[in-house]
Design a protein around this motif. Structure first.
Motif, mmCIF file in Angstrom:
data_model
loop_
_atom_site.group_PDB
_atom_site.id
_atom_site.type_symbol
_atom_site.label_atom_id
_atom_site.label_comp_id
_atom_site.label_asym_id
_atom_site.label_seq_id
_atom_site.Cartn_x
_atom_site.Cartn_y
_atom_site.Cartn_z
ATOM 1 N N VAL A 1 0.840 -1.191 0.000
ATOM 2 C CA VAL A 1 0.000 0.000 0.000
ATOM 3 C C VAL A 1 0.879 1.247 0.000
ATOM 4 N N SER A 2 0.584 2.184 -0.886
ATOM 5 C CA SER A 2 1.297 3.459 -0.893
ATOM 6 C C SER A 2 0.365 4.553 -0.393
ATOM 7 N N ARG A 3 0.926 5.486 0.365
ATOM 8 C CA ARG A 3 0.137 6.581 0.937
ATOM 9 C C ARG A 3 0.834 7.904 0.694
ATOM 10 N N GLY A 4 0.012 8.952 0.704
ATOM 11 C CA GLY A 4 0.565 10.283 0.573
ATOM 12 C C GLY A 4 1.321 10.689 1.820
ATOM 13 N N TRP A 5 2.269 11.632 1.643
ATOM 14 C CA TRP A 5 3.142 12.041 2.745
ATOM 15 C C TRP A 5 3.527 13.506 2.566
ATOM 16 N N LEU A 6 3.437 14.280 3.652
ATOM 17 C CA LEU A 6 3.842 15.683 3.621
ATOM 18 C C LEU A 6 5.255 15.901 4.146
ATOM 19 N N LYS B 1 -10.899 20.871 2.374
ATOM 20 C CA LYS B 1 -11.472 20.082 3.465
ATOM 21 C C LYS B 1 -10.920 20.606 4.792
ATOM 22 N N PRO B 2 -11.800 21.051 5.695
ATOM 23 C CA PRO B 2 -11.325 21.684 6.932
ATOM 24 C C PRO B 2 -10.602 20.709 7.851
ATOM 25 N N ILE B 3 -9.604 21.217 8.560
ATOM 26 C CA ILE B 3 -8.868 20.446 9.553
ATOM 27 C C ILE B 3 -9.216 21.029 10.915
ATOM 28 N N ILE B 4 -10.101 20.362 11.623
ATOM 29 C CA ILE B 4 -10.523 20.830 12.943
ATOM 30 C C ILE B 4 -9.538 20.362 14.002
ATOM 31 N N MET B 5 -9.267 19.059 13.996
ATOM 32 C CA MET B 5 -8.274 18.485 14.898
ATOM 33 C C MET B 5 -7.021 18.171 14.089
ATOM 34 N N SER B 6 -5.862 18.232 14.719
ATOM 35 C CA SER B 6 -4.628 17.963 13.982
ATOM 36 C C SER B 6 -4.617 16.557 13.385
ATOM 37 N N ALA B 7 -5.291 15.619 14.053
ATOM 38 C CA ALA B 7 -5.329 14.237 13.565
ATOM 39 C C ALA B 7 -6.103 14.094 12.267
ATOM 40 N N ASP B 8 -6.853 15.132 11.869
ATOM 41 C CA ASP B 8 -7.566 15.075 10.592
ATOM 42 C C ASP B 8 -6.593 15.111 9.414
ATOM 43 N N LEU B 9 -5.452 15.750 9.589
ATOM 44 C CA LEU B 9 -4.515 15.933 8.477
ATOM 45 C C LEU B 9 -3.940 14.619 7.937
ATOM 46 N N PRO B 10 -3.404 13.712 8.790
ATOM 47 C CA PRO B 10 -2.878 12.454 8.236
ATOM 48 C C PRO B 10 -3.911 11.660 7.451
ATOM 49 N N HIS B 11 -5.196 11.656 7.892
ATOM 50 C CA HIS B 11 -6.234 10.953 7.149
ATOM 51 C C HIS B 11 -6.340 11.499 5.734
ATOM 52 N N LEU B 12 -6.375 12.836 5.633
ATOM 53 C CA LEU B 12 -6.582 13.472 4.334
ATOM 54 C C LEU B 12 -5.360 13.312 3.428
ATOM 55 N N VAL B 13 -4.169 13.420 4.003
ATOM 56 C CA VAL B 13 -2.951 13.280 3.205
ATOM 57 C C VAL B 13 -2.745 11.832 2.781
ATOM 58 N N GLY B 14 -3.037 10.901 3.691
ATOM 59 C CA GLY B 14 -2.771 9.492 3.422
ATOM 60 C C GLY B 14 -3.503 8.943 2.216
ATOM 61 N N VAL B 15 -4.693 9.448 1.920
ATOM 62 C CA VAL B 15 -5.481 8.916 0.792
ATOM 63 C C VAL B 15 -5.064 9.526 -0.539
ATOM 64 N N LEU B 16 -4.225 10.554 -0.504
ATOM 65 C CA LEU B 16 -3.776 11.174 -1.748
ATOM 66 C C LEU B 16 -2.691 10.323 -2.409
#
Length: 476
Positions: A269-274, A325-340
């Motif tokens: 599995v490959s995931r997006g990464w910042l 897509k809004p980031i309310i909690m910091s933990a929202d960011l890895p979810h959004l980046v990971g699917v890219l």
């Protein structure tokens, strides 16, 4: 009068029956769903041969007192007490066994379950509802999402219907089918308690939280909506005792199917990464960074050469949204980046020094293994700031290079004062104070002397290579 009493009793009975019928009409009937979906739900058992070792003569096993443990998130305790059959040499050989659930997603025998159900297994057995058993081949597994894809031989096998987990709403009825404690095809029901829930050490899965009764053996089994569609894979529980306590968590099918398709195509599995280290924005940090409310992901560290660094992201930026897509909690960011997809471009809305800006970043691929920053050497000449109660020295050129820093100071001593109260330690590196970069011990002293009173002040600290922002207030 007797006639009046009888009439009143009759009226009351009719009213109660009417209320009961109304309540009954509002409750879901799961019978049709269970009849339709159960044939595609399977029991999964594994065996793992353990290295031979000496076993104490006593037959009693020391089981820890689970009630004494603090609240934690657990993968279900599918791993049963290891069996200890005698080896041909007369000693004992341990054989670990596990038990879980799964479900068939294709007529030719592809099965989804949890990674932790089949991890390190030497043999995987899938038992169908007709009690037949088939050995399964592991196509691939992904520990980060806790999803595994198996394959059994067959044609025209019963399959589940797949639903859209993104359409789930809090309060919606859901149902689980699995094999808790080995009781095949047990059915439990409840409601969606929350969606997009982040759990400790689970950065890439926005879990579905439910109050469906889940116990050891349910792990890997399906979570259905009322349309009979699978919307999640039951994966974890929150517990003090090791058993169900009303908080269950499932992997959304949107995540699970993306993982399954990648495992089927390439086995990985490959995931997006910042390439950033982030932290939560609390009330004090929000005040310090000039935000209207606590929200977003605060960038505490930008990895050298990573996608974020190349895209212009800086330490102290607060990321408020990704692709709208809004980031309310910091933990929202890895979810959004990971699917890219790696190589795709994302637009970040950030706050930097009180002003909003938009950045476009090319997403990288999540590395297989994380890298730790190098440690520090012994510092040199000391300078002190009595305002905060710390003694600091400038970093050497070697330290700056090893930590990938342009400046900063390292704490050599923590005295009585604000620094001790906020938990600073000798060896911590301070790179920013009150939103200003610290390039020398002189700068640190000057900034510290000008700190405002009775207002939240931020400080960026590196400890053992990990960066984070902390806040404090100076009294009058």
């Amino acid at each position: 009068m007797p006639s009046l009493k009888r009439s009143f009793s009759t009226l009351l009975a009719i009213l109660l029956l009417s209320v009961a019928a109304s309540v009954h009409a509002q409750l879901p009937d799961f019978t049709g769903l269970v009849e339709q979906a159960s044939p595609a739900v399977v029991n999964i058992s594994t065996r793992q041969k353990m290295p031979e070792r000496a076993v104490s003569g006593g037959s009693q096993l020391n089981i820890p007192d689970l009630e004494g443990l603090p609240p934690i998130f657990r993968e279900f305790f599918e791993r049963s007490i290891p069996q200890t059959p005698r080896s041909p040499g007369g000693g004992r050989q341990r054989e670990a066994q596990s038990l879980g659930s799964g479900f068939i997603i294709s007529e030719d025998g592809y099965v989804l379950t949890n990674n932790h159900v089949i991890a390190d297994a030497d043999e995987i057995i899938v038992r169908l509802p007709d009690r037949s058993e088939l050995e399964a081949k592991l196509i691939g597994s992904d520990p980060r999402s806790d999803v595994a894809l198996l394959k059994i031989e067959g044609k025209g096998l019963p399959t589940v219907k797949l639903g859209k987990s993104e359409d789930l709403k809090v309060g919606e009825w859901v149902l689980a089918i699995g094999s808790p404690f080995g009781f095949d095809h047990s059915v439990t029901a409840g409601i969606i308690s929350a969606t997009g829930r982040s759990l400790p050490n689970e950065s890439y899965v926005p879990f579905i939280q439910t109050d469906v009764a889940i116990n050891p053996g349910n792990s890997g089994g399906p979570l259905f909506n009322l349309a009979g569609e699978v919307v999640g894979i039951n994966s974890q529980i929150f517990t003090r005792s090791g058993g169900f306590m009303g908080l269950s968590f499932a992997i959304p099918m949107s995540v699970a199917m993306d993982v399954a398709e990648q495992l089927k195509a390439s086995g990985k599995v490959s995931r997006g990464w910042l390439g950033v280290v982030i932290q939560e924005v609390n009330k004090d940090l929000a005040e310090s960074f000039g935000l209207e409310r606590p929200a977003g992901a605060l960038v505490a560290q930008v990895l050298e050469g990573g996608p974020a660094a190349k895209g212009g992201l800086m330490v102290g930026d607060v990321i408020l949204s990704l692709d709208g897509k809004p980031i309310i909690m910091s933990a929202d960011l890895p979810h959004l980046v990971g699917v890219l997809k790696p190589g795709s471009t994302a637009e970040l809305d950030v706050v930097r020094e009180g002003s909003r800006k938009k950045l476009r970043v090319t997403i990288g691929a999540l590395p297989e293994d994380g890298q730790e920053l190098a440690g520090m050497a012994t510092p040199g000449v000391e300078r002190s700031s009595n305002r905060l109660g710390v003694k600091v020295v400038e970093l050497t050129d070697e330290q700056k290079k090893s930590l990938d820093l342009q400046g900063g100071v390292v704490i050599t001593e923590v005295q009585e004062g604000p620094a001790m109260l906020i938990g600073l330690r000798a060896g911590d590196v301070i790179t920013h104070l009150n939103n200003q970069a610290i390039d020398s011990a002189k700068t640190f002293t000057e900034v510290a002397q000008g700190l405002p009173k009775n207002r939240s002040v931020s400080m960026r600290v590196l400890r053992q290579g990990r960066a984070s922002f902390i806040t404090f207030k100076l009294a009058e």
